[in-house]
Design a protein around this motif. Sequence first.
Motif: not given
Length: 440
Positions: A278-287, A311-323
């Motif tokens: 689950l993801y969302y934009r934090n308007d305080v930290s802008h993260n 983030v508009y869209q969270l896609f997947c993890l790479s083969s190295n486990g990166d976002i």
Amino acid sequence: MEKKQKSIDDILPHDLIHRILLRVPAKHLARLRCVSKLWYSLISDPQFAELHFHHSPAATNATIFIDHINRTVAYFVYLEALFSDDIDTSPIKVVPPPFKKKKPPTDFEFLGSCRGFVLLHRDPHFLVVWNPLTGYSKRISYSRIASRCVYKDIRLPCKFYLYGFGYDASQDDYVIVVAWQDKDYHYHLDYLSLRTNSWINLDAAFSKPSGVFDINSCGLFLNGAIHWLPHSPKTFRDAILIFDLKERTFSRISGPEQPVKSAFSYSNLALLGGCLALYYRNDVSHNTHIWVMKEYKVHSSWTLYEIPCNVYQLFCLSSNGDIIVRGYDEVEVGYFIYNVRGDLLTHFKDLYYPFRITDPVYTESLLPFPSDIKDKDKKKMKKKRKENNTLHGRWIYSRNEEPNTGKFPDVTVLVFLLSTLIIMITDYIEIIAPTASNST
């Protein structure tokens, strides 16, 4: 007398060939079927396709969108290839949608995906299930729902309360779930079995859930169920709605720790490394806050990651486990890849196409589509006629398959296969060597 040249099938054990092919990306396997009878048999086996989809380390994730100028063209963006240094690997593939060229639809869009199949909508009231890799497609009408709906201009995804696309493993059946309102403003739930081509009414299982659900979300398929999250929930407690495809029942689970309402906006669900996120934009930290449920339905397993990007869209993890995400930071708009600590690894400029909030994420597969009984009977009769009309000893190929006429797969495929072969032979020798020494 000239000796017959041995093929790779005569040299390598069949179980080793099987293990090698499991490591090959699905898009290459489609071409490798022409190498030999054995390879064709292995790759075409539904059990192999199932095993490859679930266990292959070479899974290929892509996102899909439409050219809004030329609507007869779809684009596949291979997410990990965007950040690859391999100049021979193109990250973008142009694919014609599965419609007749003589009368292409004036309007269609991608709604979602499941196990290598993509769900599309085309006007006026049709759904199309399509495997872009195998070319299989199936069209379904939902006009029976549209004619009874409260809205005259009803079409998916707009003006439906909920909809989703998933797979019921207990029945080997792909299903589409739709919640809608009739002309008397009563809510209904309909369940389409693609195996039997039949709509099933499940009103008894459905009561209108609270919250407004996002029309851009097809629901997230995971662990035999479809998941939805309200567009802007007042609380994350019991916020995630779940429909179990086997039991045909609804339930709820709670989201992660609830942020201050003024501190976050627009939340959404995604699949990250096989886990619910689950993801969302934090308007305080802008993260962007990304919560990952490491153990399904275990509330204490929600784990927070933060990335310095909207983030508009969270896609997947790479083969190295990166976002891998699509969004924007203070400087750039486009595709980004971050490690789990939130460090930006690299950026790919946004593709020059109309702005889109979300695009379906598609994982390539060779999985066959379970046909209804009539289709199976037709195939059996067709196969029997083929066998009767084929010379003895001649290899039979499907209509979409070309026999081996000396045209081998391209260099990229062969290099990949050779490197995989070397690694697998080394592993195989390490396994059998101790056994052989012990037997002596």
